[in-house]
Design a protein around this motif. Structure first.
Motif, PDB file in Angstrom:
ATOM      1  N   ARG A 104       0.816  -1.213   0.000  1.00 21.93           N
ATOM      2  CA  ARG A 104       0.000   0.000   0.000  1.00 21.93           C
ATOM      3  C   ARG A 104       0.853   1.268   0.000  1.00 21.93           C
ATOM      4  O   ARG A 104       0.429   2.305  -0.498  1.00 21.93           O
ATOM      5  CB  ARG A 104      -0.945  -0.006   1.205  1.00 21.93           C
ATOM      6  N   THR A 109      -2.134   3.944  -3.182  1.00 22.79           N
ATOM      7  CA  THR A 109      -3.588   3.987  -2.974  1.00 22.79           C
ATOM      8  C   THR A 109      -3.982   4.857  -1.776  1.00 22.79           C
ATOM      9  O   THR A 109      -5.163   5.137  -1.579  1.00 22.79           O
ATOM     10  CB  THR A 109      -4.142   2.563  -2.772  1.00 22.79           C
ATOM     11  N   TYR A 110      -2.987   5.292  -0.983  1.00 19.47           N
ATOM     12  CA  TYR A 110      -3.256   6.223   0.117  1.00 19.47           C
ATOM     13  C   TYR A 110      -2.444   7.512  -0.065  1.00 19.47           C
ATOM     14  O   TYR A 110      -2.266   8.268   0.884  1.00 19.47           O
ATOM     15  CB  TYR A 110      -2.915   5.570   1.459  1.00 19.47           C
ATOM     16  N   LYS A 117      -6.991   6.125  -4.151  1.00 22.66           N
ATOM     17  CA  LYS A 117      -8.390   5.737  -4.302  1.00 22.66           C
ATOM     18  C   LYS A 117      -9.100   5.441  -2.981  1.00 22.66           C
ATOM     19  O   LYS A 117     -10.326   5.455  -2.914  1.00 22.66           O
ATOM     20  CB  LYS A 117      -8.507   4.535  -5.229  1.00 22.66           C
ATOM     21  N   PHE A 118      -8.331   5.160  -1.912  1.00 24.56           N
ATOM     22  CA  PHE A 118      -8.972   4.838  -0.631  1.00 24.56           C
ATOM     23  C   PHE A 118      -9.102   6.049   0.290  1.00 24.56           C
ATOM     24  O   PHE A 118      -9.683   5.943   1.375  1.00 24.56           O
ATOM     25  CB  PHE A 118      -8.189   3.742   0.093  1.00 24.56           C
ATOM     26  N   ASP A 121     -12.459   7.222   1.808  1.00 20.76           N
ATOM     27  CA  ASP A 121     -13.072   6.397   2.855  1.00 20.76           C
ATOM     28  C   ASP A 121     -12.612   6.795   4.256  1.00 20.76           C
ATOM     29  O   ASP A 121     -13.191   6.332   5.249  1.00 20.76           O
ATOM     30  CB  ASP A 121     -12.718   4.921   2.636  1.00 20.76           C
ATOM     31  N   TYR A 213      -6.229   2.285   7.602  1.00 20.40           N
ATOM     32  CA  TYR A 213      -6.567   1.734   6.299  1.00 20.40           C
ATOM     33  C   TYR A 213      -8.079   1.623   6.129  1.00 20.40           C
ATOM     34  O   TYR A 213      -8.816   1.355   7.070  1.00 20.40           O
ATOM     35  CB  TYR A 213      -5.908   0.370   6.115  1.00 20.40           C
ATOM     36  N   SER A 214      -8.516   1.840   4.910  1.00 17.53           N
ATOM     37  CA  SER A 214      -9.942   1.849   4.591  1.00 17.53           C
ATOM     38  C   SER A 214     -10.599   0.502   4.877  1.00 17.53           C
ATOM     39  O   SER A 214      -9.989  -0.557   4.686  1.00 17.53           O
ATOM     40  CB  SER A 214     -10.124   2.199   3.110  1.00 17.53           C
ATOM     41  N   ASN A 216     -12.803  -0.594   3.092  1.00 19.44           N
ATOM     42  CA  ASN A 216     -13.050  -1.152   1.751  1.00 19.44           C
ATOM     43  C   ASN A 216     -11.772  -1.715   1.124  1.00 19.44           C
ATOM     44  O   ASN A 216     -11.804  -2.196  -0.009  1.00 19.44           O
ATOM     45  CB  ASN A 216     -13.629  -0.072   0.834  1.00 19.44           C
ATOM     46  N   ASP A 217     -10.675  -1.647   1.849  1.00 19.51           N
ATOM     47  CA  ASP A 217      -9.397  -2.180   1.380  1.00 19.51           C
ATOM     48  C   ASP A 217      -9.359  -3.671   1.704  1.00 19.51           C
ATOM     49  O   ASP A 217      -9.254  -4.066   2.871  1.00 19.51           O
ATOM     50  CB  ASP A 217      -8.257  -1.436   2.074  1.00 19.51           C
ATOM     51  N   SER A 218      -9.455  -4.512   0.663  1.00 19.60           N
ATOM     52  CA  SER A 218      -9.555  -5.956   0.879  1.00 19.60           C
ATOM     53  C   SER A 218      -8.301  -6.524   1.553  1.00 19.60           C
ATOM     54  O   SER A 218      -8.399  -7.416   2.413  1.00 19.60           O
ATOM     55  CB  SER A 218      -9.793  -6.672  -0.457  1.00 19.60           C
ATOM     56  N   ALA A 220      -6.260  -4.916   3.606  1.00 17.15           N
ATOM     57  CA  ALA A 220      -6.291  -4.488   5.001  1.00 17.15           C
ATOM     58  C   ALA A 220      -7.330  -5.286   5.786  1.00 17.15           C
ATOM     59  O   ALA A 220      -7.126  -5.592   6.968  1.00 17.15           O
ATOM     60  CB  ALA A 220      -6.599  -2.996   5.087  1.00 17.15           C
TER      61      ALA A 220
END
Length: 253
Positions: A104, A109-110, A117-118, A121, A213-214, A216-218, A220
């Motif tokens: 990550r 993505t953060y 993209k996360f 969230d 971490y989100s 929605n983060d699979s 995580a």
């Protein structure tokens, strides 16, 4: 060696009976704080996992559920030898989480400058935040928190006498080798995970980094589940320290 199984007995054998109750009380407090820390992590991870399933629940509610239906039965188990295989689960969970944090950090993505993209969230207090203090940050009083956590991570283990007595071929040399290698591996993990966490979230890094971490983060999500399982089956170990310490204070054989 003193051929004793508790710190209090070791104190009695080497120093004398005076002050031994304080040693036993210290052991109880150390182990109790370990249980408290585990409960805090389980409250956060279980709540995140439940909410990811679309079920609303408070942090307190998730902790009560985990305590009543999971921790209590495990702590009441008469034979904790069945928990031994789960030490490998704990190691696997830590390795997987380390890999996820690295992925990550590098995939952006953060990172707001690379799409992130996360980020939508996350609440503002969990989004990455970086300043320009630089090396001067090492002089901040907040560094003392890191120092405290470091000491907490490497203090003398409350179950150390028990581990020594139960170690196969328990010579001082072999025990020292086991402790040295274990602490060294742990130190490497702490350093790398701390680096990835801070480089990803900066000053907004949460005390329990997976909270950043989100939901929605699979990756995580899997990390939270793995850490929760690992801690769940590790929880009885400090509980033994609390139980044995209380019995030691009360001088119950």
């Amino acid at each position: 060696m003193t051929n004793t199984t508790t710190y209090r007995e070791a104190w009695d054998a080497t120093v004398g009976e005076r002050g031994s109750s304080l040693i036993a009380l210290t052991t109880v407090l150390m182990a109790g704080l370990g249980n408290l820390a585990y409960s805090m992590i389980l409250a956060d991870t279980s709540r995140s996992l439940i909410m990811a399933a679309g079920i609303g629940i408070t942090r307190t509610g998730s902790l009560v559920l985990v305590t009543v239906f999971a921790l209590l039965p495990l702590c009441l188990a008469k034979n904790l030898a069945v928990l031994a295989p789960f030490s490998l689960v704990g190691m696997g969970a830590m390795i997987f989480t380390l890999v996820v944090m690295g992925v990550r950090y590098y995939d952006g993505t953060y990172d707001a400058t690379r799409g992130g993209k996360f980020l939508e969230d996350l609440s503002d207090d969990l989004k990455p935040s970086f300043g320009n203090i630089g090396a001067r940050g090492a002089l901040s009083p907040n560094v003392l928190l890191l120092v405290c956590m470091t000491f907490q991570a490497f203090f003398a283990h409350y179950n150390a006498p028990r581990y020594y007595m139960e170690l196969k071929n328990n010579t001082v040399q072999r025990f020292s080798g086991v402790v040295s290698s274990s602490f060294s591996i742990s130190a490497v993990f702490y350093i790398i995970m701390t680096a990835f966490g801070f480089l990803t979230f900066g000053s907004h890094s949460n005390g329990f980094i997976l909270n950043n971490y989100s939901t929605n983060d699979s990756l995580a999500f899997i990390s939270r589940a793995a850490i929760a399982v690992a801690i769940l089956f590790t929880y009885p170990l400090p509980f033994i320290g609390v139980r044995d310490g209380i019995l030691d204070i009360l001088m119950v054989p």
